[in-house]
Design an enzyme around this catalytic site. Structure first.
Site, PDB file in Angstrom:
ATOM      1  N   ASP A 310      14.939  33.676  43.417  1.00 39.00           N
ATOM      2  CA  ASP A 310      14.526  32.280  43.302  1.00 39.00           C
ATOM      3  C   ASP A 310      14.585  31.701  44.729  1.00 39.00           C
ATOM      4  O   ASP A 310      14.989  32.366  45.692  1.00 39.00           O
ATOM      5  CB  ASP A 310      15.386  31.505  42.304  1.00 39.00           C
ATOM      6  CG  ASP A 310      14.655  30.260  41.780  1.00 39.00           C
ATOM      7  OD1 ASP A 310      13.694  29.812  42.435  1.00 39.00           O
ATOM      8  OD2 ASP A 310      15.047  29.728  40.731  1.00 39.00           O
TER       9      ASP A 310
HETATM   10  C1  BGC Z   1      12.887  27.186  40.373  1.00 37.34           C
HETATM   11  C2  BGC Z   1      11.966  28.274  39.866  1.00 37.34           C
HETATM   12  C3  BGC Z   1      10.602  28.138  40.489  1.00 37.34           C
HETATM   13  C4  BGC Z   1      10.759  28.151  42.014  1.00 37.34           C
HETATM   14  C5  BGC Z   1       9.434  28.098  42.750  1.00 37.34           C
HETATM   15  C6  BGC Z   1      12.859  27.052  41.896  1.00 37.34           C
HETATM   16  O1  BGC Z   1      13.536  25.911  42.315  1.00 37.34           O
HETATM   17  O2  BGC Z   1      14.202  27.472  39.958  1.00 37.34           O
HETATM   18  O3  BGC Z   1      11.883  28.211  38.464  1.00 37.34           O
HETATM   19  O4  BGC Z   1       9.771  29.176  40.065  1.00 37.34           O
HETATM   20  O5  BGC Z   1      11.544  27.032  42.388  1.00 37.34           O
HETATM   21  O6  BGC Z   1       8.865  26.862  42.703  1.00 37.34           O
END
Ligand code: BGC
Length: 749
Positions: A310
């Protein structure tokens, strides 16, 4: 190996959009990945790559890293983006927002530089969080969020929504969707509750798998495919404090029994990528847990795709979790645990640090090759080496109307009628003065929720132009009634009590649209699940003035309403119902639509006490509304529950369960049949009941239908120990469907 720009393929695509959509909705497409051929191409390419080029493929940058002023609005900074692609060898990008044409132009240029100017011409992965429709494209369709959709208990609806999202995403040139969320919505404080398909592991798994298949198997033969992501592996959704990304303490046995199944079903559905949970489980940041990422995900679930971190999470293992001395150590630990791509976003440190680790002999080039192989394979499987480009022309105009209609069908099938005292709904025709008020009454932003054009949900003025708020939709629905609106402001704090009372006096009935403004991730952390006091006050005042009250809940989690619930004649849960949510709600209120949604989660009675329906026997607590609760304007009767056998001798012996359902009311309606079982005793105590199947059936008045399901008992009645070994114990099981139940025994021969 330069990729070819194949112009003709998009001409074909355009011409055959209706056929393609048909295939999508049939959900029957398969795509021959030509495994061996791809394997050979990957090896040829891998041999030509420098170590820097390999690490670049393992690095994902944010688009804001290569735009003017670091914005997400796709205003390209040519110097920065050449630096990223040519010098840093970046293999993928994420996140942006804007009109379809801007997306098309931006990605066309990105891919052009990657395939025609970089040394090996490797095309790019472009990722997006299209978590409820084409939500980062101005012309994209906004569907209900997952928590709403899951209340439809209609998998075909999930498939259609996912397929449409694939069409819109690919039409903008984006090839990787960071959806679906496979986390179970177990803790209503968790601010991403609304991104889940509810609290039940089986429902989350079935819906995630359907979503993945519909998106990945989409446009057969067109060489235009989308990758999906099962996120966030694993244990993210039940942090002890309830707040986003705070530590979770989940015993392994529970982790395997409740949190793992949706991910297993996602992997079995062929999900191409998995994203790691940003949090820590039992003291170990998941990004560096070899046990979870390699032993469980790769070895036991047999996941062969790409494992992505993530956002900035390797750095956070060092800086936030304090789980590693340095970022370099965190990088080593995450690589050792099994990650393939670092979503590094706006830093290239991962590249430098990984290179240093290889030079110092801490990480072998073979280990790097393992990850690069998976990434290149995915790029080949998506057809990017044949054609990485978006369509030449903007196709959004041609499908906008059909997609919006689908969004409305989804909302109609999902919204849940929780209470309907004296059948106040549907509202009688004829003249009546109705006051619509509360923070959601005239807000499009609330209907769409977060992840709509902006991470936190776009401002009201940037919401879709042709969309209606609920007040507008009700005014169109009830031409014979006088509908007025009393503005309370977005948090209902500034309203004047005097003016509100005056407005109440002038009306016969009040529709209060209460709930939550959109929020994302940590921005939605709260310390009290109770609906804010100002909103409760709106309801109390209406009741005190003797007005009939209907409460509509627009919210991302079940905010407790126990103190005002008795004041309301009707209560409707809409979650975040999307771009046509207003029409769906007004249709339910008028009776144009017969509601058929059922809660995919338990609605708590108290803010400090919540238990899912699959709690243990010793827990006698009650919720305000139970999992599976939801009313209709017709009635259904269950009868003739029967089993093909009541004594099983083998866990693999087929068992057929049948039940008859009749519409005994006066109008057509749809009913969700929920098939539960209870394992009466277990060495590890068993839940009071557990869902193992669901089916949604539409019946005309007087019509009846027998619904059957065949199961292999071992698949359903087994449960794991803390080592993830699954087994079915001998003993008694009870099946519970509607108000009926039947027992069976399992005695091994
Ligand atoms: C979130 C993810 C997301 C990623 C990209 C993160 O803050 O936890 O679910 O896919 O950002 O935007």
């Amino acid at each position: 190996m330069k990729a070819l720009q194949n112009k003709s393929i998009y001409m074909i695509f355009k011409k055959f959009i209706p056929v393609i959509l048909l295939l999508l909705f049939a959900g029957s497409c398969t795509f021959d990945t030509k495994d061996q051929e791809i394997g050979e191409k990957v090896e040829i390419l891998l041999k030509q790559m420098t170590i820097e080029e390999k690490i670049g493929q393992m690095t994902q940058a944010c688009l804001s890293n290569i735009t003017l002023n670091g914005n997400k609005n796709l205003d390209m900074n040519p110097d920065l983006f050449r630096e990223a692609i040519i010098n840093q060898h970046i293999g993928s990008f994420i996140s942006g927002t804007g009109p379809a044409q801007k997306w098309i132009d931006f990605i066309t240029e990105l891919q052009r530089v990657a395939v025609t100017e970089s040394r090996l011409g490797i095309p790019l992965l472009i990722g997006i969080d299209h978590v409820h429709g084409g939500n980062y494209i101005d012309e994209g369709t906004i569907f209900p969020h997952n928590i709403t959709l899951s209340c439809s208990f209609d998998t075909s609806l999930i498939c259609r929504g996912a397929a449409i999202t694939a069409v819109e995403t690919l039409a903008a040139g984006i090839n990787w969707n960071f959806a679906p969320v496979c986390d179970i919505g177990k803790n209503p404080y968790w601010p991403r509750f609304y991104e889940t398909f509810g609290e039940d592991p089986y429902v989350c798994g079935i819906m995630s798998a359907a979503y993945i298949r519909a998106q990945q198997d989409s446009i057969s033969g067109e060489n235009r495919l989308l990758a999906t992501t099962a996120k966030h592996f694993i244990g993210y959704s039940d942090p002890k404090s309830g707040w986003d990304r705070t530590p979770a303490e989940i015993p392994d046995q529970i982790l395997f029994e409740q949190f793992l199944p949706p991910f297993r079903m996602a992997v079995d559905a062929g999900v191409k990528t998995v994203m790691v949970n940003s949090g820590e489980v039992n003291g170990v940041p998941v990004h560096v847990s070899k046990k979870l990422l390699t032993k469980i995900l790769r070895d036991e679930l047999n996941f062969k795709g790409v494992l992505v971190t993530d956002i900035k999470d390797i750095m956070k293992v060092h800086e936030e979790h304090k789980g590693a001395e340095t970022e370099k150590m965190a990088t080593l630990m995450a690589l050792d645990a099994g990650i393939d791509i670092s979503m590094a976003c706006n830093s290239y440190d991962f590249i430098t640090l990984t290179k240093e680790l290889i030079d110092e002999g801490e990480i072998s080039e073979d280990r790097i090759d393992e990850s690069v192989r998976r990434i290149l394979r995915m790029k080949f499987e998506l057809g990017l080496f044949d054609n990485p480009y978006p369509p030449k022309s903007n196709e959004f105009g041609s499908f906008r109307k059909a997609h919006l209609d689908e969004s409305q069908r989804m909302a109609e099938a999902s919204i849940v009628l929780l209470k309907n005292k004296d059948q106040i709904l549907p509202l009688s025709r004829g003249a009546q003065r109705i006051l619509v008020s509360g923070p959601g009454a005239d807000s499009k932003r609330m209907l769409n929720g977060a992840w709509t054009l902006e991470w936190m949900g776009a401002e009201e003025s940037r919401q879709p132009k042709e969309m209606n708020s609920l007040f507008q939709a009700l005014s169109e629905e009830f031409t014979e009634k006088k509908i007025s609106h009393f503005e309370t402001g977005s948090d209902s704090k500034q309203f004047s009590e005097k003016s509100y009372m005056k407005a109440l006096e002038q009306n016969d009935l009040v529709i209060l649209v209460l709930g939550e403004q959109p929020y994302s991730e940590f921005k939605g952390n709260i310390s009290d699940l109770t609906l804010p006091a100002e909103q409760l006050e709106l309801a109390r005042m209406a009741y005190d003035m003797g007005k009939q009250l209907i409460i509509v809940l627009i919210e991302g989690r079940p905010r407790t309403i126990t103190s005002i619930e008795p004041y309301a004649s009707a209560v409707i849960f809409a979650g975040y119902p999307g771009e046509r949510g207003a029409e769906a709600l007004s249709g339910i209120i008028s009776g144009r639509v017969n509601p058929s949604g059922k809660l995919s989660f338990s609605y708590p009675m108290f803010p400090g006490h919540f238990t899912p329906y699959y709690h243990k026997n010793f827990d006698k607590s009650e919720n305000l509304y139970a999992f599976g609760h939801g009313m209709s304007y017709t009635e259904f009767e269950y009868s003739q529950l029967s089993l093909s056998d009541t004594l099983l001798h083998s866990p693999d012996q087929n068992l057929t369960i049948s039940v008859k359902l009749k519409n005994t009311g006066k109008r057509e309606g749809a009913e969700t049949l929920l098939f539960f079982f209870r394992d009466e005793k277990g060495k590890i105590t068993r839940p009071v009941k557990q869902l193992f199947h669901f089916d949604k059936i539409n019946l005309l008045p007087g019509q009846e239908k027998t619904v059957s399901v065949s199961i292999v008992p071992a698949d359903i009645f087994s449960y794991p120990d803390d080592k993830n070994n699954w087994a079915m114990e001998e003993g008694e099981f009870t099946l519970l469907i509607g108000d009926l139940q039947k027992s069976l025994r399992f005695l091994r021969d």
